[in-house]
Design a protein around this motif. Sequence first.
Motif, mmCIF file in Angstrom:
data_model
loop_
_atom_site.group_PDB
_atom_site.id
_atom_site.type_symbol
_atom_site.label_atom_id
_atom_site.label_comp_id
_atom_site.label_asym_id
_atom_site.label_seq_id
_atom_site.Cartn_x
_atom_site.Cartn_y
_atom_site.Cartn_z
ATOM 1 N N ALA A 197 0.860 -1.189 0.000
ATOM 2 C CA ALA A 197 0.000 0.000 0.000
ATOM 3 C C ALA A 197 0.894 1.237 0.000
ATOM 4 N N ILE A 198 0.488 2.225 -0.774
ATOM 5 C CA ILE A 198 1.273 3.452 -0.939
ATOM 6 C C ILE A 198 0.452 4.628 -0.417
ATOM 7 N N ASN A 199 1.035 5.403 0.488
ATOM 8 C CA ASN A 199 0.380 6.614 0.994
ATOM 9 C C ASN A 199 0.708 7.761 0.031
ATOM 10 N N TYR A 200 -0.284 8.159 -0.766
ATOM 11 C CA TYR A 200 -0.011 9.169 -1.806
ATOM 12 C C TYR A 200 0.289 10.551 -1.222
ATOM 13 N N LYS A 201 -0.029 10.724 0.080
ATOM 14 C CA LYS A 201 0.223 12.042 0.679
ATOM 15 C C LYS A 201 1.667 12.187 1.166
ATOM 16 N N THR A 202 2.338 11.065 1.430
ATOM 17 C CA THR A 202 3.695 11.164 1.987
ATOM 18 C C THR A 202 4.755 10.460 1.139
ATOM 19 N N MET A 203 4.335 9.626 0.186
ATOM 20 C CA MET A 203 5.333 8.856 -0.585
ATOM 21 C C MET A 203 5.341 9.322 -2.043
ATOM 22 N N PRO A 204 6.504 9.270 -2.701
ATOM 23 C CA PRO A 204 6.534 9.574 -4.140
ATOM 24 C C PRO A 204 5.918 8.380 -4.889
ATOM 25 N N ALA A 207 7.927 6.537 -7.895
ATOM 26 C CA ALA A 207 9.121 5.792 -7.468
ATOM 27 C C ALA A 207 8.724 4.564 -6.650
ATOM 28 N N LYS A 208 7.772 4.748 -5.762
ATOM 29 C CA LYS A 208 7.347 3.636 -4.897
ATOM 30 C C LYS A 208 6.726 2.516 -5.740
ATOM 31 N N LEU A 209 5.949 2.926 -6.752
ATOM 32 C CA LEU A 209 5.291 1.929 -7.599
ATOM 33 C C LEU A 209 6.326 1.144 -8.410
ATOM 34 N N ARG A 210 7.343 1.832 -8.900
ATOM 35 C CA ARG A 210 8.414 1.125 -9.642
ATOM 36 C C ARG A 210 9.095 0.104 -8.732
ATOM 37 N N GLY A 230 -2.420 9.351 -13.883
ATOM 38 C CA GLY A 230 -1.351 9.524 -14.871
ATOM 39 C C GLY A 230 -0.110 8.734 -14.480
ATOM 40 N N THR A 231 0.234 8.802 -13.220
ATOM 41 C CA THR A 231 1.432 8.114 -12.738
ATOM 42 C C THR A 231 1.304 6.598 -12.936
ATOM 43 N N VAL A 232 0.152 6.045 -12.580
ATOM 44 C CA VAL A 232 -0.021 4.581 -12.700
ATOM 45 C C VAL A 232 -0.032 4.173 -14.169
ATOM 46 N N ILE A 233 -0.774 4.927 -14.984
ATOM 47 C CA ILE A 233 -0.945 4.538 -16.389
ATOM 48 C C ILE A 233 0.401 4.508 -17.123
ATOM 49 N N TYR A 234 1.331 5.373 -16.713
ATOM 50 C CA TYR A 234 2.656 5.364 -17.354
ATOM 51 C C TYR A 234 3.517 4.182 -16.904
ATOM 52 N N GLN A 235 3.020 3.374 -15.971
ATOM 53 C CA GLN A 235 3.782 2.175 -15.575
ATOM 54 C C GLN A 235 3.034 0.901 -15.955
ATOM 55 N N MET A 236 2.146 1.022 -16.941
ATOM 56 C CA MET A 236 1.360 -0.166 -17.304
ATOM 57 C C MET A 236 2.016 -0.980 -18.409
#
Length: 336
Positions: A197-204, A207-210, A230-236
């Motif tokens: 799980a990624i906290n979008y308020k405190t984590m980049p 980078a975290k998704l990669r 946008g961030t997720v779609i660019y890592q699909m």
Amino acid sequence: MVQARKYVLVNYFVDQPKPTDLKLMEEELPPLQDGEYLVEAEFFSVDPYMRIYVQNLPLGITMIGGQVAKIIESKNPDFPVGKRIVGYLGWRTHTILNPNIHQSFSEQKPYLLPDIGDLPSSLGLGMLGMPGNTAYFGLLEICKPKSGETIVISGAAGAVGSHVGQIAKILGLNVIGICGSDEKCKWLTEEMGFDFAINYKTMPVAAKLREVAPQGVDCYFDNVGGDIAGTVIYQMNLFGRVALCGSISSYNADTKSLPKSTILQPAILLNQLKMEGFIARRWLNRWNEGIMQNLQWIREGKLHYRETVTKGFENMFDAFIGMLHGDNTGKAIVQV
Ligand SMILES: NC(=O)c1ccc[n+]([C@@H]2O[C@H](COP(=O)([O-])OP(=O)(O)OC[C@H]3O[C@@H](n4cnc5c(N)ncnc54)[C@H](OP(=O)(O)O)[C@@H]3O)[C@@H](O)[C@H]2O)c1
């Protein structure tokens, strides 16, 4: 004579909804006619769609929304006293219903809550109702997930998101949730079975998704839109699927100056992605299938639910704005 209390929309919402946009009023209900029945609300749902749907409805209407209500008087044998119904009756405590007359912003008519045993009837507004069917049909029909794939879910700790992630785990996917607090991240990974799980308020987020999905993302269940999307779609990955369920990051924005976000076309084009918006009522003809499958998974211990319950009809507005701000974990409910 029954006195109903109801919230009337007196101003359209501008940016953040304000308590003065609604007015609490009383209405005296007439005696029942043949074929009618009277219900008393027990639980109300507060949902993100309310923020945007009312903008297209006339001022003076009862604020829209779903409720679970108990039949307390009836002149209709199909709707006997003591049974519960689920319906889009709005923010009002008592309502007279006639199955032959349907007056609601939703095309879905009130229906009897199925027999759910000793489970709380409020689930008819969450896992065993509209959000649950949004998760079920949106994931299965739009994402078409396959075991072993990786799915990312935004708004992951809410009613729809936490449900989608759990079904995805049942189906054997690698599940990554994005949400707005460390407590919610902990709940998703420790209690809901999410892998990360990624906290979008405190984590980049990028980078975290990669880091947690180096293999890339096959499915994206989008509840929030905007920059996170946008961030997720660019890592699909090639032939990835995006289920566009909601866009809550823009619901409080001024529609004349919506936030600008990333251009998505290169990612969609080069990876031949499929992105499809959907509204859960597309599957109204299969509504019961979703409820029964979710009920079975709850009974088998494969689906877990949490509700954030606000007590008191007078606190409807606070529950609504609190949900929009992320105060809820799981389904936001008001108990009368
Ligand atoms: N297509 C359909 O048929 C359908 C049906 C039901 C719901 N939906 C959509 O699905 C989404 C989730 O609905 P829900 O009922 O399950 O609500 P929910 O997720 O239980 O509650 C809303 C959540 O949105 C998050 N949020 C608020 N502002 C945000 C922002 N700027 N960026 C990111 N997250 C934000 C908050 O959590 P955080 O703490 O994580 O920020 C909040 O708890 C909504 O977009 C809704 O419109 C669509």
